[in-house]
Enzyme design. Structure first.
Site, short mmCIF file in Angstrom:
data_model
loop_
_atom_site.label_atom_id
_atom_site.label_comp_id
_atom_site.label_asym_id
_atom_site.label_seq_id
_atom_site.Cartn_x
_atom_site.Cartn_y
_atom_site.Cartn_z
N ASP A 11 -21.78 -11.67 11.90
CA ASP A 11 -22.93 -10.87 12.32
C ASP A 11 -23.99 -11.02 11.24
O ASP A 11 -23.76 -10.65 10.08
CB ASP A 11 -22.55 -9.40 12.49
CG ASP A 11 -21.62 -9.17 13.67
OD1 ASP A 11 -21.68 -9.96 14.63
OD2 ASP A 11 -20.85 -8.20 13.64
N ASP A 130 -21.17 -6.56 25.65
CA ASP A 130 -20.85 -5.40 24.82
C ASP A 130 -20.57 -4.24 25.76
O ASP A 130 -21.46 -3.78 26.48
CB ASP A 130 -22.02 -5.05 23.89
CG ASP A 130 -22.31 -6.15 22.87
OD1 ASP A 130 -21.37 -6.89 22.53
OD2 ASP A 130 -23.46 -6.26 22.43
#
Length: 253
Positions: A11, A130
């Protein structure tokens, strides 16, 4: 037997690898290119690179970061964050990525998935989902790095992504992200059962057993983790040895 994959996730924020809990409270974990190179040498099957603030900041993925990572890798490399057009796919692939992951843009413009698959092949198109549990059961899809509930059902969206031409689903449990309480096996199994394309389980790995359960019980084709690997709580070779001992086919150096 189909070989299962172990994938570290980077990330990226401001060129640095970060990791938080449930998408919040981010901690620094190092320079992106250095971390990616270390994973390549450590036996990772792939690396996923997500520019986590690109969509929420309404900007494109930072190509310099992609280029620096690609120059250090000799394994497949997926890039996501801020991709909005087929031209963005072209640019990212040209910079060295093997696959491109789309999340928010695919939700807002599903045709992007079909157009990208037509131009570059389904194997290059990853739809990232997500998902967060909702009252009464099931999971809702969120966009913009987990900031906005779009009201879509996660399982139905996975089916639609496959129909549009996605070659893979990157499925992250927002409830499990960074908690180390284990993958959401119910979510992972529901999506894996609903589609015929590979599903990467993400969000919640904390023990060796979690990786096994996601693959053997929930039907995932790959397992993704971040903080466990970033902070050396587990090494990739440990995960692969554990899986192999339990009958899961993995690639070993």
């Amino acid at each position: 037997m189909h070989t299962k994959r172990v994938i570290p996730c980077l990330d990226i924020k401001d060129g640095r690898v970060v990791k938080g809990i449930k998408f919040l409270n981010l901690r620094d974990a190092g320079n992106a290119a250095d971390v990616a190179a270390a994973y390549s040498e450590a036996g990772a099957d792939e690396v996923v690179f997500l520019d986590i603030t690109a969509s929420s900041d309404n900007r494109a993925t930072q190509l310099e970061w992609v280029r620096q990572v690609a120059d250090r890798l000799f394994i497949p490399f997926t890039v996501g964050g801020g991709i909005r057009t087929v031209e963005d796919f072209k640019v990212i692939l040209r910079e060295g990525a093997d696959k491109v992951s789309v999340n928010s843009a695919a939700i807002m413009n599903p045709r992007l998935v079909a157009d990208a698959a037509d131009k570059f092949g389904s194997q290059c198109v990853v739809v990232a989902i997500d998902a967060k549990s909702r009252k009464g059961g099931g999971w809702n899809v969120f966009k913009n790095g987990g900031r906005v509930d779009v009201g879509l059902d996660a399982v139905e969206w996975a089916r639609e992504a496959e129909r549009l031409g996605a070659g893979e689903i990157l499925l992250t449990s927002m409830d499990g992200d960074g908690t180390k309480d284990g993958y959401d096996l119910e979510l992972t199994k529901a999506v894996s059962d609903a589609v015929d394309i590979p599903v990467i389980a993400s969000g919640g790995a904390g023990r060796l057993e979690d990786f096994y359960e996601a693959l053997a019980l929930a039907g995932a084709d790959a397992v993704l983790a971040a903080s466990l690997f970033h902070y050396k709580e587990l090494e990739i070779w440990q995960v692969k040895e554990f899986l192999r001992e339990r009958g899961i086919s993995v690639r070993l150096e």
